[in-house]
Write an enzyme that holds these catalytic residues in place. Structure first.
Site, short mmCIF file in Angstrom:
data_model
loop_
_atom_site.label_atom_id
_atom_site.label_comp_id
_atom_site.label_asym_id
_atom_site.label_seq_id
_atom_site.Cartn_x
_atom_site.Cartn_y
_atom_site.Cartn_z
N ASP A 1 0.85 -1.19 0.00
CA ASP A 1 0.00 0.00 0.00
C ASP A 1 0.89 1.24 0.00
O ASP A 1 1.72 1.41 0.89
CB ASP A 1 -0.89 -0.03 1.24
CG ASP A 1 -1.68 1.25 1.45
OD1 ASP A 1 -1.93 1.95 0.45
OD2 ASP A 1 -2.03 1.55 2.61
N ASP B 1 -4.21 3.98 2.79
CA ASP B 1 -5.63 3.67 2.98
C ASP B 1 -5.85 2.22 3.40
O ASP B 1 -6.99 1.79 3.56
CB ASP B 1 -6.43 3.99 1.72
CG ASP B 1 -6.07 3.12 0.52
OD1 ASP B 1 -5.13 2.30 0.64
OD2 ASP B 1 -6.71 3.26 -0.54
N ASP C 1 -1.98 -1.19 -3.79
CA ASP C 1 -2.26 -0.46 -5.02
C ASP C 1 -1.11 -0.65 -6.02
O ASP C 1 -0.09 -1.28 -5.71
CB ASP C 1 -2.49 1.02 -4.72
CG ASP C 1 -1.44 1.62 -3.80
OD1 ASP C 1 -0.23 1.42 -4.06
OD2 ASP C 1 -1.81 2.30 -2.82
N ASP D 1 -9.54 -15.52 -16.53
CA ASP D 1 -10.36 -15.97 -15.42
C ASP D 1 -11.51 -16.84 -15.94
O ASP D 1 -12.14 -16.52 -16.95
CB ASP D 1 -10.92 -14.74 -14.69
CG ASP D 1 -11.70 -15.10 -13.45
OD1 ASP D 1 -11.11 -15.69 -12.53
OD2 ASP D 1 -12.91 -14.80 -13.41
N GLU E 1 -7.18 -20.15 -16.57
CA GLU E 1 -7.64 -20.68 -15.29
C GLU E 1 -8.81 -21.60 -15.64
O GLU E 1 -9.95 -21.16 -15.81
CB GLU E 1 -8.12 -19.56 -14.35
CG GLU E 1 -8.50 -20.11 -12.97
CD GLU E 1 -9.76 -19.49 -12.38
OE1 GLU E 1 -9.99 -19.68 -11.18
OE2 GLU E 1 -10.52 -18.84 -13.11
#
Length: 557
Positions: A39, A43, A47, A214, A277
């Site tokens: 991070d 927050d 990211d 995915d 996947e």
């Protein structure tokens, strides 16, 4: 003379790499679960900028490529796998410029970048679904059963629990194989094909080196959407062909994408790949996804699910290698990811087994995927409070029972059997943010807290704590990856089984022999060569080696 090898040993010099054409064929690819990696802004959510700042760590670890989980604009109903805009970065994770910066930095470090693409479904906030006319063309809508259409169109169940159908205020039903906020796309509509090819080109133009696809087995549904006639359908995923998964029609989509990827790569002088996947019931059906005109890799969940037993492991390895060899593709190995219990916990709660399984995986022919934090030996976090959980399976599947995915929970599984289901059906426990440094949470994850609480006893598992400790799991990974890169016999190449006592696996690669003791006690055998690396201290007394229980050793021969 008695020689003891501790874990790890120094990596010897060795010429060459043994790497053949196609960088993916023996690549080690590291999965970054973006919200839990690093991070940068305080927050509590990882990211893109945080990930970019930590890329030198991955370079030093010794991986070849980075796979980033979705960072696209999303309401975050399912950790970003509910995409509202495939060409925008969600503000939680940064900006499109941050994505561009990350890709450029990775390339400067010699790392390739793979990003997720989610083609089975979108978010219900996607503009297509928000437009009622477009929605009925580009998603799967059906009238309900019963006197007034009050019953779902069929008996299909969501992977996250409950019916796979949601009713609109207009009275019809739409299909969602995952959360209700994730409506399934209608791949019978050519506009869906056109859109996803355009999305791929957008990210390829930004510089990515490939896509992890995915639910690559899910886009095509059986004609007529027939009933299954069986409850607990999530348990059947990967065990049999279902009318909503692993339908033969998905392969036409993948062939079209392979043409796109090859054409793009040829035009720009680079190799870009597609990774499936795909849950398939057999190694042979999984191999269909990596035929020469389809995708480059497919995750090998049969290996992930293999029991910690010599015979079971050998059977899965043999089947996997035979299936991919039949289509000329490399085998891809994986032990953990963001959807399954971390293998340190899954393999009977044994760090020794987890370390041994990793060395076994990295000695096998083909490519390997690592999940962030496994190099630290992180266990599954099994005591998260209910109020912090965010996995939609927790809320849909019930708080006591109901798997979120294939497999069963760890409590009901036999000791050492690697099952793919989440901890009690929930996946938050493997997604707890990484510990980087310090004695207290958030352990250097960022300047603030962390979106899921980290255990109070992780101070000894941080990157800083393990760096330089020759007995640590992190240094074991670093040494194994260095050896894998430098020894000509590892990576993509031949393998042969060697004689071994019951409970022990032994196989040769060019110049190397790997032994795996799956038993809980030491086993003696004639020393097969010079020990290079072991997951636990191994002793060699004259001509006899003592292999510790639940260990793996690499030998120079």
């Amino acid at each position: 003379m008695t020689q003891e090898l501790t874990s790890p040993s120094p990596a010897p010099q060795a010429p060459g790499t043994g790497r053949g054409p196609g960088w993916w064929r023996d690549a080690v690819i590291y999965q970054v679960y973006v919200r839990s990696f690093a991070d940068s802004d305080g927050d509590g959510i990882g990211d893109l900028r945080g990930a970019r700042e930590r890329l030198p760590y991955l370079k030093d670890l010794g991986v070849d490529a980075v796979w980033l989980t979705p960072f696209y604009a999303s309401p975050q109903a399912d950790g970003g796998y509910d995409v509202a805009d495939y060409r925008a970065v969600d503000p939680l994770f940064g900006t499109l410029q941050d994505a561009d910066d990350l890709i450029r930095t990775a390339h400067d470090l010699g790392l390739r970048v793979i990003v997720d693409i989610v083609p089975n479904h979108t978010s219900d906030r996607h503009p297509w679904f928000q437009d009622p006319a477009l929605a009925r063309q580009r998603y799967i809508f059906r009238p309900g059963k019963g006197e007034s259409g009050e019953l779902p169109p069929n008996d299909w169940e969501s992977v996250f629990g409950g019916p796979a159908w949601a009713r609109t205020d207009r009275g019809d039903w739409y299909l969602h194989l995952f959360a209700p906020e994730q409506p399934d796309l209608n791949w019978d509509n050519p506009e869906v094909h056109t859109e996803f090819e355009a999305i791929m080109r957008f990210w390829l133009d930004l510089g990515v080196d490939g896509f992890r696809i995915d639910v690559a087995h899910g886009m095509i549904k059986a004609p007529g959407l027939p009933d299954i006639g069986h409850g607990a359908q999530a348990q059947l995923i990967g065990a049999q062909v279902l009318p909503f998964f692993d339908q033969d029609g998905v392969h036409a989509i993948h062939r079209a994408w392979r043409r796109l990827l090859d054409g793009y790569g040829d035009a720009r002088g680079k190799q870009v790949i597609g990774v499936a996947e795909a849950w398939a019931p057999t190694a042979e059906r999984l191999a269909l996804y990596v035929r020469p005109d389809e995708l480059h890799q497919a995750f090998n969940f049969q290996f992930l699910n293999a029991p910690w037993q010599a015979d079971g492991l050998r059977s899965v390895i043999d089947a996997s290698l035979a299936a991919t060899a039949s289509v000329g593709a490399p085998t891809t190995w994986v032990l953990s990811n963001h959807d399954v219990v971390r293998h340190t916990t899954r393999l009977g709660g044994s760090l020794a087994r987890a370390r041994a399984a990793t060395l076994l995986m990295l000695a096998l022919p083909g490519s390997a995927y690592l999940y962030q934090g496994e190099e630290l030996g992180l266990p599954e976090v099994t005591d998260l409070p209910d109020e912090v959980r965010q996995d939609p399976a927790f809320f849909r599947g019930g708080r006591e029972t109901g798997p979120a995915g294939p497999g069963t929970d760890t409590e009901s599984a036999p000791d050492g059997v690697a099952t793919a289901g989440g901890q009690d059906g929930f996946r938050d426990g493997c997604r707890v943010p990484l510990p980087w440094s310090g004695e207290l949470p958030p352990y250097g994850f960022g300047p603030g807290g962390s979106w899921l609480p980290q255990p109070a006893d992780w101070g000894g598992l941080t990157v800083a704590a393990q760096t330089g400790d020759p007995a640590s799991t992190l240094e074991l990974y670093r040494t194994a990856l260095e050896l894998r890169r430098r020894l000509p016999g590892l990576g993509d190449g031949p393998m042969s089984w060697a004689p071994a006592p019951d409970g022990v696996l032994a196989f040769t690669r060019p110049g190397l022999l790997c032994t795996v003791n799956t038993l809980g006690h030491d086993v003696g055998l004639p020393a097969p060569g010079t020990p290079l690396l072991s997951s636990a201290p191994v002793t060699v007394d004259d001509a006899t080696a003592r292999l510790p229980g639940d260990s793996c050793t690499w030998w120079a021969i």
